[in-house]
Design a protein around this motif. Sequence first.
Motif, PDB file in Angstrom:
ATOM      1  N   PHE A  38       0.840  -1.207   0.000  1.00  0.00           N
ATOM      2  CA  PHE A  38       0.000   0.000   0.000  1.00  0.00           C
ATOM      3  C   PHE A  38       0.875   1.257   0.000  1.00  0.00           C
ATOM      4  CE2 PHE A  38      -1.671   3.467   2.594  1.00  0.00           C
ATOM      5  CZ  PHE A  38      -2.827   3.786   1.909  1.00  0.00           C
ATOM      6  N   SER A  39       1.863   1.274   0.859  1.00  0.00           N
ATOM      7  CA  SER A  39       2.703   2.455   0.991  1.00  0.00           C
ATOM      8  C   SER A  39       3.499   2.730  -0.280  1.00  0.00           C
ATOM      9  CB  SER A  39       3.648   2.281   2.185  1.00  0.00           C
ATOM     10  OG  SER A  39       4.255   3.501   2.515  1.00  0.00           O
ATOM     11  N   LEU A  40       3.985   1.669  -0.912  1.00  0.00           N
ATOM     12  CA  LEU A  40       4.776   1.835  -2.131  1.00  0.00           C
ATOM     13  C   LEU A  40       3.911   2.205  -3.327  1.00  0.00           C
ATOM     14  CD1 LEU A  40       7.281  -1.154  -1.807  1.00  0.00           C
ATOM     15  CD2 LEU A  40       7.751   1.273  -1.440  1.00  0.00           C
ATOM     16  N   LEU A  41       2.765   1.534  -3.497  1.00  0.00           N
ATOM     17  CA  LEU A  41       1.924   1.749  -4.677  1.00  0.00           C
ATOM     18  C   LEU A  41       1.213   3.099  -4.657  1.00  0.00           C
ATOM     19  CD1 LEU A  41       0.346  -1.806  -5.124  1.00  0.00           C
ATOM     20  CD2 LEU A  41       2.058  -0.721  -6.581  1.00  0.00           C
ATOM     21  N   THR A  42       0.834   3.563  -3.486  1.00  0.00           N
ATOM     22  CA  THR A  42       0.134   4.842  -3.401  1.00  0.00           C
ATOM     23  C   THR A  42       1.081   6.030  -3.363  1.00  0.00           C
ATOM     24  OG1 THR A  42       0.083   4.756  -0.979  1.00  0.00           O
ATOM     25  CG2 THR A  42      -1.798   3.798  -2.155  1.00  0.00           C
ATOM     26  N   GLY A  43       2.329   5.778  -3.010  1.00  0.00           N
ATOM     27  CA  GLY A  43       3.272   6.870  -2.827  1.00  0.00           C
ATOM     28  C   GLY A  43       3.300   7.377  -1.396  1.00  0.00           C
ATOM     29  N   HIS A  44       2.613   6.674  -0.494  1.00  0.00           N
ATOM     30  CA  HIS A  44       2.575   7.109   0.902  1.00  0.00           C
ATOM     31  C   HIS A  44       3.976   7.145   1.509  1.00  0.00           C
ATOM     32  CE1 HIS A  44       1.761   6.878   5.267  1.00  0.00           C
ATOM     33  NE2 HIS A  44       0.657   7.522   4.972  1.00  0.00           N
ATOM     34  N   TRP A  45       4.752   6.142   1.201  1.00  0.00           N
ATOM     35  CA  TRP A  45       6.136   6.065   1.685  1.00  0.00           C
ATOM     36  C   TRP A  45       6.923   7.292   1.207  1.00  0.00           C
ATOM     37  CZ3 TRP A  45       8.470   0.996   3.316  1.00  0.00           C
ATOM     38  CH2 TRP A  45       9.798   1.142   3.717  1.00  0.00           C
ATOM     39  N   LYS A  46       6.841   7.542  -0.107  1.00  0.00           N
ATOM     40  CA  LYS A  46       7.587   8.664  -0.680  1.00  0.00           C
ATOM     41  C   LYS A  46       7.066  10.007  -0.144  1.00  0.00           C
ATOM     42  CE  LYS A  46       9.159   8.041  -4.724  1.00  0.00           C
ATOM     43  NZ  LYS A  46       9.325   7.815  -6.175  1.00  0.00           N
ATOM     44  N   PRO A  62      -3.126  15.641  -4.562  1.00  0.00           N
ATOM     45  CA  PRO A  62      -3.729  16.437  -3.478  1.00  0.00           C
ATOM     46  C   PRO A  62      -3.538  15.766  -2.128  1.00  0.00           C
ATOM     47  CG  PRO A  62      -5.280  16.094  -5.296  1.00  0.00           C
ATOM     48  CD  PRO A  62      -4.139  15.159  -5.513  1.00  0.00           C
ATOM     49  N   TRP A  63      -3.651  16.564  -1.091  1.00  0.00           N
ATOM     50  CA  TRP A  63      -3.540  16.051   0.259  1.00  0.00           C
ATOM     51  C   TRP A  63      -4.919  15.657   0.773  1.00  0.00           C
ATOM     52  CZ3 TRP A  63      -0.750  19.003   4.822  1.00  0.00           C
ATOM     53  CH2 TRP A  63      -0.206  18.058   5.707  1.00  0.00           C
ATOM     54  N   ALA A 206      -4.267   9.444   4.126  1.00  0.00           N
ATOM     55  CA  ALA A 206      -3.867  10.477   3.185  1.00  0.00           C
ATOM     56  C   ALA A 206      -2.356  10.434   3.011  1.00  0.00           C
ATOM     57  CB  ALA A 206      -4.316  11.855   3.688  1.00  0.00           C
ATOM     58  N   PRO A 207      -1.820  11.041   1.949  1.00  0.00           N
ATOM     59  CA  PRO A 207      -0.376  11.008   1.703  1.00  0.00           C
ATOM     60  C   PRO A 207       0.447  11.507   2.887  1.00  0.00           C
ATOM     61  CG  PRO A 207      -1.527  11.870  -0.207  1.00  0.00           C
ATOM     62  CD  PRO A 207      -2.546  11.750   0.876  1.00  0.00           C
ATOM     63  N   GLY A 208       1.360  10.678   3.347  1.00  0.00           N
ATOM     64  CA  GLY A 208       2.279  11.087   4.403  1.00  0.00           C
ATOM     65  C   GLY A 208       1.647  11.309   5.757  1.00  0.00           C
ATOM     66  N   VAL A 209       0.439  10.765   5.984  1.00  0.00           N
ATOM     67  CA  VAL A 209      -0.273  10.954   7.246  1.00  0.00           C
ATOM     68  C   VAL A 209      -0.548   9.601   7.876  1.00  0.00           C
ATOM     69  CG1 VAL A 209      -2.376  11.845   8.316  1.00  0.00           C
ATOM     70  CG2 VAL A 209      -1.335  13.080   6.420  1.00  0.00           C
ATOM     71  N   SER A 210      -0.371   9.493   9.186  1.00  0.00           N
ATOM     72  CA  SER A 210      -0.529   8.203   9.860  1.00  0.00           C
ATOM     73  C   SER A 210      -1.947   7.944  10.344  1.00  0.00           C
ATOM     74  CB  SER A 210       0.427   8.110  11.062  1.00  0.00           C
ATOM     75  OG  SER A 210       0.143   9.140  12.005  1.00  0.00           O
ATOM     76  N   LYS A 211      -2.756   8.998  10.454  1.00  0.00           N
ATOM     77  CA  LYS A 211      -4.135   8.830  10.906  1.00  0.00           C
ATOM     78  C   LYS A 211      -5.102   8.901   9.726  1.00  0.00           C
ATOM     79  CE  LYS A 211      -3.579  10.794  15.560  1.00  0.00           C
ATOM     80  NZ  LYS A 211      -4.058  11.861  16.496  1.00  0.00           N
ATOM     81  N   ARG A 212      -6.221   8.198   9.863  1.00  0.00           N
ATOM     82  CA  ARG A 212      -7.250   8.266   8.826  1.00  0.00           C
ATOM     83  C   ARG A 212      -8.064   9.552   8.951  1.00  0.00           C
ATOM     84  NH1 ARG A 212     -10.364   2.710   9.348  1.00  0.00           N
ATOM     85  NH2 ARG A 212     -10.004   3.203  11.545  1.00  0.00           N
TER      86      ARG A 212
END
Length: 240
Positions: A38-46, A62-63, A206-212
């Motif tokens: 999930f993190s890699l495919l969505t770009g969340h990690w990046k 968008p954020w 959301a991108p770069g966020v740990s909470k929903r």
Amino acid sequence: MSRTWLESIAKVAKALMPPALWRTSRAFATAFVTPIRFSLLTGHWKSSLRQSACSASGAPIPWYTYPAINFLAQRAFDDKNVLEFGGGQSTRWWAARAKSVLTIEENEAWCESLRDTAAPNVTLRYIPVDHATRSIEDVRRVLAAFGIRRFDIIVIDGHLRRELVKLAFEVLAPRGAILLDNAEGYGFFEEIRDRDCGRVDFFGFAPGVSKRHCTSLVFVDGCFLLDAKTPIPAIEDIMG
């Protein structure tokens, strides 16, 4: 971690392992591999490392919550006018898709940084927030002087969020939509609950966020975003 590569490994492992061991191994692998994928495919990690919302390829996004981004990414906006309160990566994302983007930003330094890389179809306006009066009259004056009177997409992700809801309904184009980001707060629900409108909530990370969080789509009549003729794409196309 492509799907084909993982499926090939899983197929071989299943054939070699006793059923009980396979089921246990698969359960543990799923528990650990899924959040990484999930993190890699969505770009969340990046996005987390860059501290800026981006896709897996590094393109601006968008954020908003990922379910909202995925929903919007399927739609066409080439003939649509966008008004957003709070600019950033979303400004760049909308500029690549929409006919025009008017961004109203409350932070002067941030507004100027966006101006340096703004696309030709983007108009940026800096309007400071008066926290004492919570007035949006300066916003009204900017909109009154702007060439476009109605907007197909209105994003409220900054400035005086609750106060802007009423204004958003006033300048919303027929079949248009209002996007409320972080819709679980800011008094958004209190502002729209008694209105004759529909709402779709997109909960998720959301991108770069740990909470929903929640990004909500609000509309008055037949919203163009909800057209059933819009194809359901392959998940790979959404994540790209």
